[in-house]
Motif scaffolding. Structure first.
Motif, PDB file in Angstrom:
ATOM      1  N   GLU A 216       0.835  -1.191   0.000  1.00 52.48           N
ATOM      2  CA  GLU A 216       0.000   0.000   0.000  1.00 52.48           C
ATOM      3  C   GLU A 216       0.877   1.250   0.000  1.00 52.48           C
ATOM      4  OE1 GLU A 216      -3.680   2.100   2.421  1.00 52.48           O
ATOM      5  OE2 GLU A 216      -2.939   0.161   3.077  1.00 52.48           O
ATOM      6  N   ILE A 217       0.542   2.171  -0.870  1.00 54.82           N
ATOM      7  CA  ILE A 217       1.202   3.472  -0.864  1.00 54.82           C
ATOM      8  C   ILE A 217       0.539   4.267   0.265  1.00 54.82           C
ATOM      9  CG2 ILE A 217       1.627   5.595  -2.139  1.00 54.82           C
ATOM     10  CD1 ILE A 217       1.511   3.903  -4.717  1.00 54.82           C
ATOM     11  N   PRO A 218       1.322   4.771   1.228  1.00 56.04           N
ATOM     12  CA  PRO A 218       0.729   5.452   2.387  1.00 56.04           C
ATOM     13  C   PRO A 218      -0.169   6.631   2.001  1.00 56.04           C
ATOM     14  CG  PRO A 218       3.060   5.024   2.765  1.00 56.04           C
ATOM     15  CD  PRO A 218       2.783   4.692   1.325  1.00 56.04           C
ATOM     16  N   ILE A 219      -1.272   6.735   2.696  1.00 59.76           N
ATOM     17  CA  ILE A 219      -2.245   7.802   2.455  1.00 59.76           C
ATOM     18  C   ILE A 219      -1.567   9.161   2.574  1.00 59.76           C
ATOM     19  CG2 ILE A 219      -4.347   8.907   3.359  1.00 59.76           C
ATOM     20  CD1 ILE A 219      -5.245   6.071   4.207  1.00 59.76           C
ATOM     21  N   GLY A 220      -1.869  10.026   1.628  1.00 54.91           N
ATOM     22  CA  GLY A 220      -1.321  11.372   1.625  1.00 54.91           C
ATOM     23  C   GLY A 220       0.026  11.497   0.950  1.00 54.91           C
ATOM     24  N   SER A 221       0.614  10.363   0.548  1.00 55.04           N
ATOM     25  CA  SER A 221       1.898  10.418  -0.161  1.00 55.04           C
ATOM     26  C   SER A 221       1.711  11.085  -1.515  1.00 55.04           C
ATOM     27  CB  SER A 221       2.455   9.011  -0.397  1.00 55.04           C
ATOM     28  OG  SER A 221       2.798   8.398   0.808  1.00 55.04           O
ATOM     29  N   ILE A 222       2.788  11.695  -1.998  1.00 51.56           N
ATOM     30  CA  ILE A 222       2.813  12.246  -3.346  1.00 51.56           C
ATOM     31  C   ILE A 222       3.208  11.104  -4.277  1.00 51.56           C
ATOM     32  CG2 ILE A 222       3.931  13.889  -4.906  1.00 51.56           C
ATOM     33  CD1 ILE A 222       2.208  15.226  -2.710  1.00 51.56           C
ATOM     34  N   ILE A 223       2.414  10.868  -5.311  1.00 52.45           N
ATOM     35  CA  ILE A 223       2.702   9.831  -6.305  1.00 52.45           C
ATOM     36  C   ILE A 223       3.090  10.536  -7.594  1.00 52.45           C
ATOM     37  CG2 ILE A 223       1.804   7.874  -7.617  1.00 52.45           C
ATOM     38  CD1 ILE A 223      -0.303   7.529  -5.405  1.00 52.45           C
ATOM     39  N   SER A 224       4.217  10.119  -8.166  1.00 56.19           N
ATOM     40  CA  SER A 224       4.645  10.724  -9.434  1.00 56.19           C
ATOM     41  C   SER A 224       4.773   9.653 -10.501  1.00 56.19           C
ATOM     42  CB  SER A 224       5.967  11.477  -9.265  1.00 56.19           C
ATOM     43  OG  SER A 224       7.018  10.587  -9.014  1.00 56.19           O
ATOM     44  N   PHE A 225       4.428  10.018 -11.708  1.00 53.71           N
ATOM     45  CA  PHE A 225       4.518   9.148 -12.874  1.00 53.71           C
ATOM     46  C   PHE A 225       5.539   9.765 -13.818  1.00 53.71           C
ATOM     47  CE2 PHE A 225       0.458   8.543 -10.972  1.00 53.71           C
ATOM     48  CZ  PHE A 225       0.162   7.206 -11.149  1.00 53.71           C
ATOM     49  N   ASN A 226       6.597   9.005 -14.114  1.00 47.46           N
ATOM     50  CA  ASN A 226       7.671   9.507 -14.988  1.00 47.46           C
ATOM     51  C   ASN A 226       8.107  10.909 -14.562  1.00 47.46           C
ATOM     52  OD1 ASN A 226       7.609   7.160 -16.477  1.00 47.46           O
ATOM     53  ND2 ASN A 226       6.367   8.018 -18.126  1.00 47.46           N
ATOM     54  N   GLY A 227       8.446  11.020 -13.301  1.00 46.58           N
ATOM     55  CA  GLY A 227       8.860  12.326 -12.779  1.00 46.58           C
ATOM     56  C   GLY A 227       7.672  13.249 -12.645  1.00 46.58           C
ATOM     57  N   ASP A 228       7.634  14.272 -13.456  1.00 49.05           N
ATOM     58  CA  ASP A 228       6.559  15.269 -13.373  1.00 49.05           C
ATOM     59  C   ASP A 228       5.467  15.084 -14.427  1.00 49.05           C
ATOM     60  OD1 ASP A 228       7.798  16.480 -11.241  1.00 49.05           O
ATOM     61  OD2 ASP A 228       8.377  18.288 -12.320  1.00 49.05           O
TER      62      ASP A 228
ATOM     63  N   GLU B 102       0.368   3.265 -22.570  1.00 49.30           N
ATOM     64  CA  GLU B 102      -0.245   3.100 -23.891  1.00 49.30           C
ATOM     65  C   GLU B 102      -0.130   4.378 -24.718  1.00 49.30           C
ATOM     66  OE1 GLU B 102      -4.206   1.785 -22.961  1.00 49.30           O
ATOM     67  OE2 GLU B 102      -3.523  -0.258 -22.519  1.00 49.30           O
ATOM     68  N   ARG B 103      -0.247   5.526 -24.069  1.00 46.68           N
ATOM     69  CA  ARG B 103      -0.170   6.809 -24.777  1.00 46.68           C
ATOM     70  C   ARG B 103       1.242   7.086 -25.272  1.00 46.68           C
ATOM     71  NH1 ARG B 103       0.551  12.344 -22.934  1.00 46.68           N
ATOM     72  NH2 ARG B 103       1.064  11.366 -20.975  1.00 46.68           N
ATOM     73  N   THR B 104       2.237   6.759 -24.446  1.00 47.91           N
ATOM     74  CA  THR B 104       3.622   7.072 -24.804  1.00 47.91           C
ATOM     75  C   THR B 104       4.344   5.910 -25.470  1.00 47.91           C
ATOM     76  OG1 THR B 104       4.482   6.366 -22.653  1.00 47.91           O
ATOM     77  CG2 THR B 104       3.822   8.686 -22.876  1.00 47.91           C
ATOM     78  N   GLY B 105       3.776   4.711 -25.337  1.00 50.83           N
ATOM     79  CA  GLY B 105       4.428   3.531 -25.908  1.00 50.83           C
ATOM     80  C   GLY B 105       5.695   3.131 -25.174  1.00 50.83           C
ATOM     81  N   GLY B 106       5.810   3.546 -23.928  1.00 50.68           N
ATOM     82  CA  GLY B 106       7.023   3.242 -23.186  1.00 50.68           C
ATOM     83  C   GLY B 106       6.765   2.840 -21.755  1.00 50.68           C
ATOM     84  N   ALA B 107       7.857   2.640 -21.050  1.00 45.36           N
ATOM     85  CA  ALA B 107       7.794   2.260 -19.647  1.00 45.36           C
ATOM     86  C   ALA B 107       7.313   3.455 -18.813  1.00 45.36           C
ATOM     87  CB  ALA B 107       9.169   1.806 -19.168  1.00 45.36           C
ATOM     88  N   VAL B 108       6.711   3.146 -17.679  1.00 48.70           N
ATOM     89  CA  VAL B 108       6.238   4.171 -16.767  1.00 48.70           C
ATOM     90  C   VAL B 108       6.872   3.922 -15.407  1.00 48.70           C
ATOM     91  CG1 VAL B 108       4.227   5.189 -15.622  1.00 48.70           C
ATOM     92  CG2 VAL B 108       4.050   4.384 -17.980  1.00 48.70           C
ATOM     93  N   GLU B 109       7.567   4.932 -14.911  1.00 43.70           N
ATOM     94  CA  GLU B 109       8.154   4.832 -13.577  1.00 43.70           C
ATOM     95  C   GLU B 109       7.227   5.530 -12.588  1.00 43.70           C
ATOM     96  OE1 GLU B 109      12.485   5.238 -11.755  1.00 43.70           O
ATOM     97  OE2 GLU B 109      11.678   7.182 -12.416  1.00 43.70           O
ATOM     98  N   VAL B 110       6.759   4.760 -11.614  1.00 43.88           N
ATOM     99  CA  VAL B 110       5.901   5.300 -10.567  1.00 43.88           C
ATOM    100  C   VAL B 110       6.730   5.360  -9.290  1.00 43.88           C
ATOM    101  CG1 VAL B 110       3.780   4.983  -9.228  1.00 43.88           C
ATOM    102  CG2 VAL B 110       3.842   4.318 -11.647  1.00 43.88           C
ATOM    103  N   GLN B 111       6.708   6.524  -8.641  1.00 44.58           N
ATOM    104  CA  GLN B 111       7.419   6.710  -7.394  1.00 44.58           C
ATOM    105  C   GLN B 111       6.511   7.407  -6.396  1.00 44.58           C
ATOM    106  OE1 GLN B 111      10.665   9.022  -9.231  1.00 44.58           O
ATOM    107  NE2 GLN B 111      12.050   7.466  -8.424  1.00 44.58           N
TER     108      GLN B 111
END
Length: 184
Positions: free
Chosen positions: A109-121, A169-178
């Motif tokens: 579980e991603i802790p509640i209130g955490s900031i989630i980023s997809f491919n950086g910004d 699917e939109r970018t055709g590439g990998a997605v880094e989630v942090q």
């Protein structure tokens, strides 16, 4: 997780369930209500906001008095002047890295209130915890328009895997989630 992070997540969930204001999405910082206020001293109309996705947690922190105008100005100046990315500014992770989340295989579980980023910004949202199906939920402002502006864009609750799949699917590439705790 801090009490502030829980409060921000609860506030944003409430804005999805029972909206008390109008949101407009933009990907252009100069159009943002908060940027105009922080950098140009224009008043904010909290009933009709134009925001970039990474400003959603800033907006929630402002409304809940968890951030000062001085700190908001400092964030914008660090981004504009120094080129610091928003996912770093919102988490304060200048030394220690954000935690990686393998959106295709992770079950934590991603802790509640955490900031989630997809491919950086590329996209930033706030974690809401897991749903009854074990999916990590998040709240954010998401819009697509060739001109970088979309009126009447509601805050939405989505699960991390759905947004990561869409980006992939939109970018055709990998997605880094942090993710990481917020600065609030």
């Amino acid at each position: 997780m801090s009490k502030h992070q829980q409060d921000i997540a609860d506030f944003l969930r409430g804005e999805v369930v029972n909206p008390s204001r109008k949101f407009n999405w933009t990907n252009q910082l100069p159009q943002s209500s908060i940027a105009k206020w922080a950098l140009g001293n224009e008043p904010i109309d909290y009933t009709n906001l134009t925001l970039v996705c990474y400003e959603v947690p800033i907006f929630a922190a402002l409304v809940n008095d968890y951030i000062t105008i001085e700190k908001v100005k400092e964030l914008y100046l660090s981004h504009i002047r120094d080129g610091v990315k928003w996912h770093i500014l919102l988490t304060g992770k200048t030394i220690m890295p954000l935690k990686k989340y393998d959106w295709q295989n992770d079950t934590k579980e991603i802790p509640i209130g955490s900031i989630i980023s997809f491919n950086g910004d590329e996209h930033i949202a706030v974690a809401l915890g897991k749903n009854e199906y074990g999916k990590n939920l998040m709240v954010g402002l998401w819009g697509f328009d060739i001109n970088g502006y979309l009126a009447d864009t509601p805050l939405t609750i989505d699960h991390v895997e759905a947004i990561a799949t869409f980006i992939s699917e939109r970018t055709g590439g990998a997605v880094e989630v942090q993710y990481a705790n917020s600065i609030f």
